[in-house]
Design a protein around this motif. Structure first.
Motif, PDB file in Angstrom:
ATOM      1  N   HIS A   4      53.718  50.015 -80.882  1.00  0.00           N
ATOM      2  CA  HIS A   4      53.332  49.367 -82.129  1.00  0.00           C
ATOM      3  C   HIS A   4      53.346  50.404 -83.241  1.00  0.00           C
ATOM      4  CE1 HIS A   4      51.524  46.397 -79.404  1.00  0.00           C
ATOM      5  NE2 HIS A   4      51.716  45.562 -80.381  1.00  0.00           N
ATOM      6  N   GLU A   5      54.052  50.104 -84.316  1.00  0.00           N
ATOM      7  CA  GLU A   5      54.078  51.050 -85.423  1.00  0.00           C
ATOM      8  C   GLU A   5      54.263  50.310 -86.744  1.00  0.00           C
ATOM      9  OE1 GLU A   5      56.324  55.170 -86.657  1.00  0.00           O
ATOM     10  OE2 GLU A   5      57.452  53.668 -85.544  1.00  0.00           O
ATOM     11  N   TYR A   6      53.355  50.565 -87.653  1.00  0.00           N
ATOM     12  CA  TYR A   6      53.454  50.113 -89.039  1.00  0.00           C
ATOM     13  C   TYR A   6      53.318  51.339 -89.920  1.00  0.00           C
ATOM     14  CZ  TYR A   6      52.543  45.192 -87.884  1.00  0.00           C
ATOM     15  OH  TYR A   6      52.613  43.923 -87.400  1.00  0.00           O
ATOM     16  N   LEU A  29      57.731  47.179 -83.072  1.00  0.00           N
ATOM     17  CA  LEU A  29      56.749  46.168 -82.671  1.00  0.00           C
ATOM     18  C   LEU A  29      57.263  45.389 -81.472  1.00  0.00           C
ATOM     19  CD1 LEU A  29      55.908  45.028 -86.282  1.00  0.00           C
ATOM     20  CD2 LEU A  29      54.445  46.383 -84.787  1.00  0.00           C
ATOM     21  N   CYS A  34      55.170  39.775 -84.796  1.00  0.00           N
ATOM     22  CA  CYS A  34      54.428  40.885 -85.393  1.00  0.00           C
ATOM     23  C   CYS A  34      54.878  41.219 -86.824  1.00  0.00           C
ATOM     24  CB  CYS A  34      54.512  42.124 -84.513  1.00  0.00           C
ATOM     25  SG  CYS A  34      53.640  41.970 -82.934  1.00  0.00           S
ATOM     26  N   CYS A  66      48.924  40.760 -86.977  1.00  0.00           N
ATOM     27  CA  CYS A  66      49.181  41.430 -85.706  1.00  0.00           C
ATOM     28  C   CYS A  66      47.935  42.248 -85.361  1.00  0.00           C
ATOM     29  CB  CYS A  66      50.401  42.334 -85.860  1.00  0.00           C
ATOM     30  SG  CYS A  66      50.692  43.472 -84.502  1.00  0.00           S
ATOM     31  N   THR A  67      47.583  42.305 -84.122  1.00  0.00           N
ATOM     32  CA  THR A  67      46.391  43.023 -83.686  1.00  0.00           C
ATOM     33  C   THR A  67      46.378  44.471 -84.172  1.00  0.00           C
ATOM     34  OG1 THR A  67      46.289  41.656 -81.715  1.00  0.00           O
ATOM     35  CG2 THR A  67      45.072  43.717 -81.649  1.00  0.00           C
ATOM     36  N   HIS A  68      47.511  45.133 -84.120  1.00  0.00           N
ATOM     37  CA  HIS A  68      47.549  46.550 -84.485  1.00  0.00           C
ATOM     38  C   HIS A  68      47.507  46.752 -85.998  1.00  0.00           C
ATOM     39  CE1 HIS A  68      48.645  46.502 -80.306  1.00  0.00           C
ATOM     40  NE2 HIS A  68      48.117  47.708 -80.273  1.00  0.00           N
ATOM     41  N   ASP A  71      43.853  46.296 -86.839  1.00  0.00           N
ATOM     42  CA  ASP A  71      43.079  47.492 -86.514  1.00  0.00           C
ATOM     43  C   ASP A  71      43.288  48.580 -87.564  1.00  0.00           C
ATOM     44  OD1 ASP A  71      41.335  48.955 -84.725  1.00  0.00           O
ATOM     45  OD2 ASP A  71      43.098  50.160 -84.254  1.00  0.00           O
ATOM     46  N   MET A  72      44.518  48.748 -88.007  1.00  0.00           N
ATOM     47  CA  MET A  72      44.807  49.759 -89.020  1.00  0.00           C
ATOM     48  C   MET A  72      44.072  49.448 -90.326  1.00  0.00           C
ATOM     49  SD  MET A  72      48.464  51.096 -90.434  1.00  0.00           S
ATOM     50  CE  MET A  72      48.858  51.960 -88.930  1.00  0.00           C
TER      51      MET A  72
END
Length: 92
Positions: A4-6, A29, A34, A66-68, A71-72
């Motif tokens: 996962h990366e944003y 993702l 996502c 998206c969950t991640h 969180d961010m």
């Protein structure tokens, strides 16, 4: 391996402690849905950072986020704490 990366870019107003702008750029993702959540990060603009732990959960729920990314963004709630610590830190 990246799962996962944003890349998130944001600006806040120091005086009010509110988010001025945010842009989430989806990178790596795991699911097709996502990246669809990335534009919804803008729904947080104008909200006070110190409330982000709760307000992100209230504003961006279910398939809105998206969950991640969620969180961010919730981590932004610590920005006022870090800013106060930097201001209070003794100079070189």
């Amino acid at each position: 391996i990246v799962v996962h990366e944003y890349c998130v870019r944001a600006a806040a107003d120091a005086a009010s402690g509110r988010l001025l702008r945010v842009e989430a750029d989806p990178r790596v993702l795991p699911f097709e849905d996502c990246p669809l959540a990335a534009p919804n990060a803008a729904w947080m603009v104008g909200k006070p950072l110190h409330d982000f732990r709760d307000s992100v959960l209230e504003t961006l729920s279910s398939t809105d986020c998206c969950t991640h990314l969620n969180d961010m963004l919730r981590g932004f709630g610590e920005i006022p704490v870090l800013a106060r610590a930097l201001i209070a830190a003794p100079g070189p």
